[in-house]
Write an enzyme that holds these catalytic residues in place. Structure first.
Site, mmCIF file in Angstrom:
data_model
loop_
_atom_site.group_PDB
_atom_site.id
_atom_site.type_symbol
_atom_site.label_atom_id
_atom_site.label_comp_id
_atom_site.label_asym_id
_atom_site.label_seq_id
_atom_site.Cartn_x
_atom_site.Cartn_y
_atom_site.Cartn_z
ATOM 1 N N GLU A 1 -5.764 -10.996 -1.395
ATOM 2 C CA GLU A 1 -6.632 -10.809 -0.216
ATOM 3 C C GLU A 1 -8.095 -10.784 -0.642
ATOM 4 O O GLU A 1 -8.867 -9.915 -0.232
ATOM 5 C CB GLU A 1 -6.264 -9.493 0.500
ATOM 6 C CG GLU A 1 -4.804 -9.400 0.879
ATOM 7 C CD GLU A 1 -4.440 -8.133 1.650
ATOM 8 O OE1 GLU A 1 -5.342 -7.449 2.164
ATOM 9 O OE2 GLU A 1 -3.237 -7.839 1.734
ATOM 10 N N GLU B 1 0.798 -1.240 0.000
ATOM 11 C CA GLU B 1 0.000 0.000 0.000
ATOM 12 C C GLU B 1 0.830 1.290 0.000
ATOM 13 O O GLU B 1 0.598 2.178 0.823
ATOM 14 C CB GLU B 1 -0.941 0.009 1.207
ATOM 15 C CG GLU B 1 -1.874 -1.185 1.233
ATOM 16 C CD GLU B 1 -2.835 -1.185 2.440
ATOM 17 O OE1 GLU B 1 -2.633 -0.377 3.360
ATOM 18 O OE2 GLU B 1 -3.770 -1.994 2.439
HETATM 19 C C1 XIL Z 1 -6.241 -6.698 8.209
HETATM 20 C C2 XIL Z 1 -6.540 -7.908 9.070
HETATM 21 O O1 XIL Z 1 -7.435 -8.739 8.381
HETATM 22 C C3 XIL Z 1 -7.122 -7.486 10.389
HETATM 23 O O2 XIL Z 1 -7.236 -8.600 11.268
HETATM 24 C C4 XIL Z 1 -6.235 -6.424 11.054
HETATM 25 O O3 XIL Z 1 -6.865 -5.962 12.223
HETATM 26 C C5 XIL Z 1 -5.994 -5.278 10.109
HETATM 27 O O4 XIL Z 1 -5.431 -5.769 8.901
HETATM 28 N N1 XIL Z 1 -4.951 -4.842 3.641
HETATM 29 C C6 XIL Z 1 -3.922 -5.637 4.075
HETATM 30 C C7 XIL Z 1 -4.145 -6.572 5.203
HETATM 31 O O5 XIL Z 1 -2.857 -5.658 3.454
HETATM 32 O O6 XIL Z 1 -2.986 -6.760 5.966
HETATM 33 C C8 XIL Z 1 -5.274 -6.115 6.086
HETATM 34 O O7 XIL Z 1 -5.535 -7.117 7.059
HETATM 35 C C9 XIL Z 1 -6.508 -5.824 5.269
HETATM 36 C C10 XIL Z 1 -6.232 -4.719 4.282
#
Ligand code: XIL
Length: 411
Positions: free
Chosen positions: A328, A219
């Protein structure tokens, strides 16, 4: 393997059943109490229940509907299919383990390999003379995942090394306290290099072959919070200490310390809305051979255009010479009406179906990972975005991902 094991078990159970409870109604004997509608809803095949299915459900001693699909098997000629898992899930019981192993051949730690889990504040502060440029690290939080993966032959995506979030402020300060002064670029670059070196070297030496992809930077680009090149400035201590080239530097270090089988990824959200920007900002690292792939997070909603808009971005990244992984995936919905669940199923079908098709056409798509096992454990829990519901029942989303004929394609 799984099927063979099941067939043997089925034959054994069938003998027992025939001997012991001839004439007794199968459905009753399994103790299943779901009404017909629920059964039809939750079963992934629409066929009438057979003795084999009942026997399997009984033999596994759980009230989770038996499922015949394995996502990993369906896509075994295309790419690994992964799931993000929180640490607690490895102690959560056999049903979880079964579901994971039946469907996935890759895992990502949802939080346990992020800097706030790996950086060791106490050890770093206790020995500042030695740790000033090299913060201490520990790997206990991700150990259950590492052990589970090794025991069952799964591979791991390492998420993530350099990210503005879930990286504690103390890591950037002179004395490793939360409110200390920030260090300068030179020191922070040394800390970045040492952190990347220590994490990658740990896995390389202790668990060779386990990590197949590394989200080196997460990001870094965002039009709303970025500088003139849309490199994220707001709430980004990497930008504040190192400067606008921090993401490039991370790839320089990562390439230096990664083993050749660890593919290096840039990972981001909303990739279909900032494809050109990502390509532009990564061009130098790409030219220098420092980066292998782009991770498209794929936090989507049913209202987004997957078949065209998302897949255009996939193709653009592949055409520019990158591997692409959906890292994701989750697809949110606003309610759980039947029609909405079906829309979600169709979007999942479109996602998996189009990725498979592109891969077969020669596009370098090397993985799809869903961000969580079931709706009850999702970071977007109020949007029911995953393949299984909170009781671990397969949803239409799952049927869609499995390209089941009951879920029509979107097009
Ligand atoms: C999220 C997790 O799912 C949560 O448990 C945590 O509290 C916050 O992070 N983008 C990403 C991930 O790259 O690491 C994030 O994961 C979701 C958004």
């Amino acid at each position: 393997m799984r099927r063979k094991w099941k067939s043997c078990l089925f034959l054994m159970m069938l003998c027992l059943v025939l001997a012991g409870c001839a004439g007794q109604d199968m459905q009753e004997s399994t103790g299943q109490t779901q009404d017909t509608d629920t059964v039809t809803e939750s079963r992934i095949t629409q066929e009438t229940e057979t003795a084999e299915e009942s026997t399997q459900a009984m033999s596994e001693g759980s009230d989770i509907p038996e499922q015949e699909y394995s996502l990993a098997e369906i896509y075994e000629d295309n790419f690994p299919v992964g799931v993000a898992l929180p640490g607690w899930i490895f102690q959560a019981g056999a049903e979880y383990e079964e579901l994971i192993l039946a469907n996935f051949n890759s895992i990502t730690c949802e939080n346990e390999m992020k800097p706030d889990a790996i950086l060791d504040r106490e050890a770093s502060r206790a020995d500042l003379e030695n740790t000033y440029r090299r913060a201490a690290v520990k790997f206990d939080a991700c150990m259950p995942a590492v052990e589970f993966a090794k025991e069952h032959g799964l591979k791991i995506r390492l998420h993530t090394l350099v990210w503005h979030s879930q990286t504690p402020r103390w890591f950037f300060t002179e004395d490793y306290t939360d409110d200390g002064e920030l260090v300068d670029r030179e020191v922070m670059l040394a800390r970045m290099e040492n952190y990347i070196a220590d994490v990658l070297t740990y896995f390389k030496e202790n668990h060779p072959g386990l990590i197949y992809a590394v989200d080196v930077v997460n990001e870094a680009f965002d039009s709303g919070t970025g500088d003139e090149n849309e490199v994220r400035m707001t709430d980004n201590l990497w930008y504040e200490t190192v400067g606008a080239d921090y993401y490039y530097q991370a790839f320089v270090f990562a390439r230096n310390y990664a083993s050749p089988d660890m593919k290096l990824f840039y990972n981001d959200y909303g990739c279909m809305y900032k494809t050109d920007r990502i390509l532009k900002n990564l061009a130098q690292a790409k030219e220098e051979g420092l980066i292998d792939g782009i991770g498209m997070q794929s936090h989507l909603s049913v209202n987004e255009d997957i078949q065209y808009k998302f897949m255009f971005a996939v193709r653009a990244f592949c055409d520019a010479g990158y591997e692409v992984q959906a890292t994701e995936l989750d697809i949110g919905i606003e309610d759980t009406e039947d029609t909405t669940l079906m829309r979600q199923g169709r979007k999942y079908r479109s996602f998996f179906g189009n990725m498979k098709k592109l891969q077969e056409e020669g596009y370098a798509i090397t993985g799809i990972t869903v961000w969580g096992l079931h709706d009850g454990a999702s970071w977007r829990g109020d949007e029911w975005p995953l393949l299984f519901d909170a009781d671990l029942n397969p949803k239409k989303a799952y049927l869609g991902a499995a390209l089941d004929p009951s879920i029509p394609a979107v097009e």
